[in-house]
Motif scaffolding. Sequence first.
Motif, PDB file in Angstrom:
ATOM      1  N   ASP A 125      51.456  30.830  48.874  1.00 26.93           N
ATOM      2  CA  ASP A 125      51.971  31.852  48.463  1.00 26.93           C
ATOM      3  C   ASP A 125      50.714  32.924  48.578  1.00 26.93           C
ATOM      4  O   ASP A 125      49.613  32.570  48.867  1.00 26.93           O
ATOM      5  CB  ASP A 125      52.608  31.976  47.187  1.00 26.93           C
ATOM      6  CG  ASP A 125      51.645  31.591  45.990  1.00 26.93           C
ATOM      7  OD1 ASP A 125      50.499  31.731  46.121  1.00 26.93           O
ATOM      8  OD2 ASP A 125      52.176  31.159  44.946  1.00 26.93           O
ATOM      9  N   ASP A 126      51.115  34.213  48.393  1.00 23.81           N
ATOM     10  CA  ASP A 126      50.159  35.389  48.833  1.00 23.81           C
ATOM     11  C   ASP A 126      48.917  35.208  47.885  1.00 23.81           C
ATOM     12  O   ASP A 126      47.798  35.517  48.010  1.00 23.81           O
ATOM     13  CB  ASP A 126      50.622  36.489  48.575  1.00 23.81           C
ATOM     14  CG  ASP A 126      51.595  36.853  49.988  1.00 23.81           C
ATOM     15  OD1 ASP A 126      51.290  36.209  50.790  1.00 23.81           O
ATOM     16  OD2 ASP A 126      52.112  38.038  49.887  1.00 23.81           O
ATOM     17  N   ALA A 127      49.116  34.797  46.387  1.00 24.06           N
ATOM     18  CA  ALA A 127      48.115  34.688  45.500  1.00 24.06           C
ATOM     19  C   ALA A 127      47.137  33.608  45.747  1.00 24.06           C
ATOM     20  O   ALA A 127      45.820  33.802  45.660  1.00 24.06           O
ATOM     21  CB  ALA A 127      48.754  34.447  44.133  1.00 24.06           C
ATOM     22  N   SER A 128      47.663  32.420  46.351  1.00 23.61           N
ATOM     23  CA  SER A 128      46.663  31.246  46.647  1.00 23.61           C
ATOM     24  C   SER A 128      46.033  31.700  47.833  1.00 23.61           C
ATOM     25  O   SER A 128      44.777  31.360  48.202  1.00 23.61           O
ATOM     26  CB  SER A 128      47.690  30.004  47.102  1.00 23.61           C
ATOM     27  OG  SER A 128      48.424  29.806  45.710  1.00 23.61           O
ATOM     28  N   LYS A 129      46.557  32.455  49.018  1.00 20.48           N
ATOM     29  CA  LYS A 129      46.030  32.719  50.071  1.00 20.48           C
ATOM     30  C   LYS A 129      44.695  33.668  49.729  1.00 20.48           C
ATOM     31  O   LYS A 129      43.702  33.523  50.107  1.00 20.48           O
ATOM     32  CB  LYS A 129      46.709  33.386  51.150  1.00 20.48           C
ATOM     33  CG  LYS A 129      47.736  32.730  51.556  1.00 20.48           C
ATOM     34  CD  LYS A 129      48.594  33.245  52.713  1.00 20.48           C
ATOM     35  CE  LYS A 129      49.654  32.620  53.277  1.00 20.48           C
ATOM     36  NZ  LYS A 129      50.935  33.258  54.048  1.00 20.48           N
ATOM     37  N   ALA A 130      45.000  34.540  48.834  1.00 16.86           N
ATOM     38  CA  ALA A 130      44.000  35.766  48.266  1.00 16.86           C
ATOM     39  C   ALA A 130      42.839  34.891  47.626  1.00 16.86           C
ATOM     40  O   ALA A 130      41.480  35.200  48.057  1.00 16.86           O
ATOM     41  CB  ALA A 130      44.500  36.761  47.275  1.00 16.86           C
ATOM     42  N   LYS A 131      43.158  33.877  46.815  1.00 16.05           N
ATOM     43  CA  LYS A 131      42.252  32.969  46.304  1.00 16.05           C
ATOM     44  C   LYS A 131      41.162  32.022  47.326  1.00 16.05           C
ATOM     45  O   LYS A 131      40.024  31.978  47.477  1.00 16.05           O
ATOM     46  CB  LYS A 131      42.828  31.792  45.283  1.00 16.05           C
ATOM     47  CG  LYS A 131      42.041  30.899  44.794  1.00 16.05           C
ATOM     48  CD  LYS A 131      41.353  31.153  43.303  1.00 16.05           C
ATOM     49  CE  LYS A 131      40.771  30.060  42.464  1.00 16.05           C
ATOM     50  NZ  LYS A 131      39.773  29.473  43.496  1.00 16.05           N
TER      51      LYS A 131
END
Lengths: 210, 210
Positions: A125-131
């Motif tokens: 998800d986007d949060a994981s990708k940002a991390k």
Amino acid sequence: MPIQLAGTFLSPHFQIALTVAHEVNLPVSILPVDFTKGEHHLPQNLAHQPFGYVPYLLDGDFSLYESRAIARYFALLQKSALVPDGSDVKKVAKFEQAASTELTNWAPFVFAVALDTVWAPSVFDDASKAKHLADLNKKLDVFEGILGKQKYVAGDEISLIDFFYIPFAYTVIELGKVNIFDPATRPNLARWWKDVSARPSWLAVKAQSA
Amino acid sequence: MPIQLAGTFLSPHFQIALTVAHEVNLPVSILPVDFTKGEHHLPQNLAHQPFGYVPYLLDGDFSLYESRAIARYFALLQKSALVPDGSDVKKVAKFEQAASTELTNWAPFVFAVALDTVWAPSVFDDASKAKHLADLNKKLDVFEGILGKQKYVAGDEISLIDFFYIPFAYTVIELGKVNIFDPATRPNLARWWKDVSARPSWLAVKAQSA
């Protein structure tokens, strides 16, 4: 029979090994193993790479896996200066520091971003990708400092370890469109990338990989 | 002044470096860097390890980081047979295959299980923990096959690379109580573990780490 390098141009690890073969002027023939068809799990491939990856090499009755070990083998066969000759223990140690650093502070982090931006954008998800991107950026800030003190990743001369970075950096920058070596914010990494990514050995592999 | 090894016995990477120092009979003094107090992020430590980890070493005005590179440096200084001498390129290549395999097919997987069972059991949920253990087990099944064909991870003689496995295996088996080298199901790994975990060099470090 020339050395056979098993794998596919789709694999950055295959690209590492083949780029170094070109760099040290070692002719190799390519034995296609198409992992998009699961061929790396066929018994004839597992016999040479039991973990089920590419590349591996065959040199007569000798076989070898792990792209970085294959690249070292190529450099050693050709007595290339890309690997220190062992006479200076401190120089060898700094080379090994760089070798280990590539595997611990770069490879897993760039791999995650390559997955998110090129190979499998729907997994996280986007949060994981940002991390993942933030984690890579933290490492790149340290590399920026290292390359502010020396020209290449293992010292002031180009070495085998510089080549280990190229295919994954290419994947993220040119295919994933992530500007990880922005000259405005990371001038040392940008200078280094301009240099190493212009090596004819890599350009030849890149042309075949497109 | 003897070589100084900076770090803490709490770190398996520190344990790797110190075990190899003992194994090759190299005296080192210990410079405590307590990461439970965040000391690895102090400027005097970042000056020698810019990524902010332990261990690092100081040898006069020479400094070095990455535990595996430090261990190689120790072995090379002592002209130890734990590292092949370079005269046989194929032997060197197999050693490098084992070195790379440890970092790609063992270290990240055992690290995840050590986190889940010893260091940070509350970070991941049960499903993630089960996945981490299953991923490690898949790798161990391949190692079991490898050690069915040769005595040690790089061939039939013990090498530096065997020592890289010991502290993390100890962490998971003895502290995390996960029986990853069960003689009933993994006789070759069990045989190898019984051998390498009994090295006096490791027993000395283990006694100081308890």
